[in-house]
Scaffold this active site. Structure first.
Site, PDB file in Angstrom:
ATOM      1  N   SER A 128      35.926  29.951  44.118  1.00  0.00           N
ATOM      2  CA  SER A 128      37.358  29.875  44.403  1.00  0.00           C
ATOM      3  C   SER A 128      37.601  29.613  45.880  1.00  0.00           C
ATOM      4  CB  SER A 128      37.975  31.219  44.023  1.00  0.00           C
ATOM      5  OG  SER A 128      39.278  31.317  44.538  1.00  0.00           O
ATOM      6  N   TYR A 153      38.442  41.029  43.995  1.00  0.00           N
ATOM      7  CA  TYR A 153      38.180  39.802  43.223  1.00  0.00           C
ATOM      8  C   TYR A 153      37.568  38.738  44.136  1.00  0.00           C
ATOM      9  CZ  TYR A 153      39.099  35.198  41.237  1.00  0.00           C
ATOM     10  OH  TYR A 153      38.957  33.898  40.818  1.00  0.00           O
ATOM     11  N   LYS A 157      33.565  36.771  44.374  1.00  0.00           N
ATOM     12  CA  LYS A 157      33.207  35.347  44.468  1.00  0.00           C
ATOM     13  C   LYS A 157      32.272  35.110  45.659  1.00  0.00           C
ATOM     14  CE  LYS A 157      35.499  33.968  40.866  1.00  0.00           C
ATOM     15  NZ  LYS A 157      34.764  33.654  39.631  1.00  0.00           N
TER      16      LYS A 157
HETATM   17  P1  NAD Z   1      40.431  33.108  31.884  1.00  0.00           P
HETATM   18  O1  NAD Z   1      40.645  34.574  31.963  1.00  0.00           O
HETATM   19  O2  NAD Z   1      41.424  32.287  31.150  1.00  0.00           O
HETATM   20  O3  NAD Z   1      38.995  32.816  31.242  1.00  0.00           O
HETATM   21  C1  NAD Z   1      37.889  33.672  31.408  1.00  0.00           C
HETATM   22  C2  NAD Z   1      37.292  33.918  30.038  1.00  0.00           C
HETATM   23  O4  NAD Z   1      36.133  34.744  30.174  1.00  0.00           O
HETATM   24  C3  NAD Z   1      38.248  34.660  29.085  1.00  0.00           C
HETATM   25  O5  NAD Z   1      38.322  33.932  27.861  1.00  0.00           O
HETATM   26  C4  NAD Z   1      37.609  36.021  28.888  1.00  0.00           C
HETATM   27  O6  NAD Z   1      37.835  36.529  27.592  1.00  0.00           O
HETATM   28  C5  NAD Z   1      36.133  35.729  29.158  1.00  0.00           C
HETATM   29  N1  NAD Z   1      35.350  36.869  29.672  1.00  0.00           N
HETATM   30  C6  NAD Z   1      35.632  37.646  30.748  1.00  0.00           C
HETATM   31  N2  NAD Z   1      34.655  38.558  30.918  1.00  0.00           N
HETATM   32  C7  NAD Z   1      33.726  38.344  29.947  1.00  0.00           C
HETATM   33  C8  NAD Z   1      32.494  38.958  29.605  1.00  0.00           C
HETATM   34  N3  NAD Z   1      32.028  40.007  30.279  1.00  0.00           N
HETATM   35  N4  NAD Z   1      31.806  38.476  28.542  1.00  0.00           N
HETATM   36  C9  NAD Z   1      32.272  37.425  27.824  1.00  0.00           C
HETATM   37  N5  NAD Z   1      33.433  36.798  28.103  1.00  0.00           N
HETATM   38  C10 NAD Z   1      34.150  37.260  29.143  1.00  0.00           C
HETATM   39  O7  NAD Z   1      40.250  32.583  33.380  1.00  0.00           O
HETATM   40  P2  NAD Z   1      40.256  31.099  33.954  1.00  0.00           P
HETATM   41  O8  NAD Z   1      41.528  30.870  34.690  1.00  0.00           O
HETATM   42  O9  NAD Z   1      39.848  30.134  32.916  1.00  0.00           O
HETATM   43  O10 NAD Z   1      39.123  31.228  35.053  1.00  0.00           O
HETATM   44  C11 NAD Z   1      37.779  30.869  34.791  1.00  0.00           C
HETATM   45  C12 NAD Z   1      36.937  31.110  36.030  1.00  0.00           C
HETATM   46  O11 NAD Z   1      37.458  30.365  37.113  1.00  0.00           O
HETATM   47  C13 NAD Z   1      36.890  32.555  36.500  1.00  0.00           C
HETATM   48  O12 NAD Z   1      35.586  32.833  36.957  1.00  0.00           O
HETATM   49  C14 NAD Z   1      37.879  32.592  37.649  1.00  0.00           C
HETATM   50  O13 NAD Z   1      37.574  33.601  38.567  1.00  0.00           O
HETATM   51  C15 NAD Z   1      37.654  31.214  38.243  1.00  0.00           C
HETATM   52  N6  NAD Z   1      38.829  30.737  39.028  1.00  0.00           N
HETATM   53  C16 NAD Z   1      40.050  30.646  38.407  1.00  0.00           C
HETATM   54  C17 NAD Z   1      41.157  30.227  39.141  1.00  0.00           C
HETATM   55  C18 NAD Z   1      42.520  30.131  38.502  1.00  0.00           C
HETATM   56  O14 NAD Z   1      43.503  30.029  39.225  1.00  0.00           O
HETATM   57  N7  NAD Z   1      42.638  30.138  37.177  1.00  0.00           N
HETATM   58  C19 NAD Z   1      41.017  29.897  40.509  1.00  0.00           C
HETATM   59  C20 NAD Z   1      39.758  29.988  41.099  1.00  0.00           C
HETATM   60  C21 NAD Z   1      38.663  30.401  40.337  1.00  0.00           C
HETATM   61  N1  UFG Z   2      54.286  32.696  44.088  1.00  0.00           N
HETATM   62  C1  UFG Z   2      55.644  32.977  44.102  1.00  0.00           C
HETATM   63  N2  UFG Z   2      56.179  33.620  43.017  1.00  0.00           N
HETATM   64  C2  UFG Z   2      55.438  33.986  41.938  1.00  0.00           C
HETATM   65  C3  UFG Z   2      54.048  33.684  41.932  1.00  0.00           C
HETATM   66  C4  UFG Z   2      53.504  33.049  43.038  1.00  0.00           C
HETATM   67  O1  UFG Z   2      56.341  32.667  45.054  1.00  0.00           O
HETATM   68  O2  UFG Z   2      55.980  34.589  41.001  1.00  0.00           O
HETATM   69  C5  UFG Z   2      53.705  32.002  45.241  1.00  0.00           C
HETATM   70  C6  UFG Z   2      52.606  32.808  45.922  1.00  0.00           C
HETATM   71  O3  UFG Z   2      53.170  33.697  46.851  1.00  0.00           O
HETATM   72  C7  UFG Z   2      51.753  31.709  46.526  1.00  0.00           C
HETATM   73  C8  UFG Z   2      51.901  30.543  45.535  1.00  0.00           C
HETATM   74  O4  UFG Z   2      53.076  30.825  44.778  1.00  0.00           O
HETATM   75  O5  UFG Z   2      52.296  31.316  47.743  1.00  0.00           O
HETATM   76  C9  UFG Z   2      50.724  30.424  44.590  1.00  0.00           C
HETATM   77  O6  UFG Z   2      50.482  31.691  43.997  1.00  0.00           O
HETATM   78  P1  UFG Z   2      49.483  31.885  42.771  1.00  0.00           P
HETATM   79  O7  UFG Z   2      49.503  33.341  42.434  1.00  0.00           O
HETATM   80  O8  UFG Z   2      49.798  30.931  41.687  1.00  0.00           O
HETATM   81  O9  UFG Z   2      48.069  31.446  43.360  1.00  0.00           O
HETATM   82  P2  UFG Z   2      47.248  32.009  44.612  1.00  0.00           P
HETATM   83  O10 UFG Z   2      47.114  30.894  45.579  1.00  0.00           O
HETATM   84  O11 UFG Z   2      47.808  33.267  45.109  1.00  0.00           O
HETATM   85  O12 UFG Z   2      45.852  32.383  43.917  1.00  0.00           O
HETATM   86  C10 UFG Z   2      45.145  31.457  43.103  1.00  0.00           C
HETATM   87  C11 UFG Z   2      44.367  32.205  42.025  1.00  0.00           C
HETATM   88  C12 UFG Z   2      43.280  33.036  42.635  1.00  0.00           C
HETATM   89  C13 UFG Z   2      42.424  32.226  43.542  1.00  0.00           C
HETATM   90  C14 UFG Z   2      43.272  31.475  44.558  1.00  0.00           C
HETATM   91  C15 UFG Z   2      42.405  30.524  45.318  1.00  0.00           C
HETATM   92  O13 UFG Z   2      45.243  33.036  41.278  1.00  0.00           O
HETATM   93  O14 UFG Z   2      42.453  33.510  41.595  1.00  0.00           O
HETATM   94  O15 UFG Z   2      44.283  30.732  43.887  1.00  0.00           O
HETATM   95  O16 UFG Z   2      43.146  29.810  46.228  1.00  0.00           O
HETATM   96  F1  UFG Z   2      41.568  33.036  44.198  1.00  0.00           F
END
Ligand code: NAD
Ligand code: UFG
Length: 343
Positions: A128, A153, A157
């Protein structure tokens, strides 16, 4: 020739399901492990409907070493693993840090151990942009230093990337690519899979779509006093299908021996920053739906501005985020409408 087989952990989740689709569209066979702690089994139907075939599915917790060992024995010939399974709620990780260290690090350790033992050669990790904190220079490149993590969290990472580096160094047969995602948004254009937040969404775009559909009264915009052109915080929002495609490219790169190093790191972003208010306006423009919003105070732990330098990923991986912001926001809206129709 037999299709290559890729394990997608967390493949019923948001990014994993889109990646499973892109892998299957490219002729890979996919096996998903997911314990459904943050997803629904019905996601598998969406994947099957889009691709015309079923991924293999195993439902268990990857922290369970015995079950994982058994899995490796049954699925003998894995060509690669893409590891999405993790908890990802930043706020919850501050309240319950051990839940995050336990799940995010044990799943990774168990998988790496299993890969070394069973000689699975290729690993892709979901990292991330959070590892950069508020970078000193923007756009941020892959060589920028880690900043002290803002949350447990984020710390998982950072630790995970170090664990992968050390394991690759100690294991000549193992190769890895760590992908640092910026802000993944949107849904598959079919609206058959997308993001399924549980309860009140933490992230901006699901909150916007739920406000638009009437589930939430108003969007709270967290802070308009940042040092940015309109005062609201800036992020690099990337289409989830574009992001998913980068995983397929990464797998191919390793299988075809194109990696420059046994551990490579790439930013996955668009290179363009958008403010919160720009996202609200782009959503309104692409969907024609007005969003009720109110400016409130800053959210603790938020950085002011972060967006990717994508040159390295564009040139080395030969991958580029292509979908425009408005099209992506429209896909998020179509998905929201589709799930509410079903509910
Ligand atoms: P998500 O929660 O939709 O998907 C994660 C999946 O993993 C879920 O289906 C959950 O049931 C499964 N899971 C969690 N722990 C488990 C375990 N111990 N055993 C088996 N299954 C398990 O999340 P996502 O948004 O698809 O994110 C996927 C990955 O990308 C994560 O590692 C997250 O940290 C990373 N990531 C996400 C974002 C974002 O904004 N969505 C940003 C940066 C990094
Ligand atoms: N925001 C609002 N109102 C809301 C939600 C978010 O104003 O209800 C703003 C936040 O303050 C931020 C922007 O929208 O400025 C984006 O917020 P998000 O929560 O959508 O995303 P973040 O950038 O905070 O975090 C995301 C993922 C994290 C990851 C990170 C990496 O949720 O898991 O991006 O950049 F680590």
């Amino acid at each position: 020739m037999k299709n290559k087989l890729v394990l997608v952990t967390g493949g019923a989740g948001y990014i994993g399901s889109h990646t499973a689709v892109e892998l299957m569209n490219e002729g890979y066979d996919v096996v998903i492990i997911d314990n459904l702690s943050n997803s629904e089994k019905s996601v598998l139907n969406g994947i099957a409907e889009i691709t015309g075939r079923n991924p293999y599915f195993e439902q268990f917790d990857i922290c369970d070493k015995k079950k994982l060992e058994n899995f490796f024995r049954v699925y003998k010939k894995l060509d690669a693993i893409i590891h999405f399974a993790a908890y990802k709620a930043v706020g919850e990780s501050v309240e319950k840090p051990l839940k995050y260290y336990q799940n995010n690090l044990n799943t990774l350790m168990n998988l790496l151990e299993g890969m070394v033992k069973h000689e699975v050669p290729h690993f892709v990790f979901s990292s991330s942009a959070t590892v950069y904190g508020q970078p000193d220079e923007l756009p941020v490149t892959e060589t920028a230093p880690f900043k002290p993590a803002d949350s447990p969290y984020g710390n998982t990472k950072q630790i995970a990337e170090e664990m992968i580096r050390d394991t690759v160094n100690a294991s000549p047969g193992l190769q890895a690519i760590s992908l640092r995602y910026f802000n993944p948004i949107g849904a598959h254009p079919s609206a058959l899979i997308g993001e399924l937040p549980r309860g009140v969404p933490n992230n901006l775009v699901p909150f916007i779509t739920q406000t638009a559909i009437g589930l939430r009264e108003e969007l709270k915009v967290f802070g308009d006093d940042y040092n940015t052109p309109d005062g609201t915080a800036i992020r690099d929002y990337i289409n989830v299908v574009d992001l998913a495609k980068a995983h397929v490219v990464s797998i191919k790169r390793m299988i075809e021996h194109k990696s420059k190093d046994r551990l490579e790191i790439f930013n996955l972003g668009t290179g363009k920053g958008s403010s919160v208010m720009e996202i609200v306006k782009a959503f309104e423009k692409s969907t024609g739906v007005k969003i009720n919003y109110k400016i409130v105070g800053r959210r603790t732990g938020d950085v002011e501005s972060v967006y990717a330098d994508t040159k390295y990923a564009n040139n080395e991986l030969g991958w580029k985020a292509e979908t425009g912001l408005e099209e992506t926001l429209l896909s998020a809206w179509n998905w929201e409408k589709n799930i509410r129709k079903k509910a």
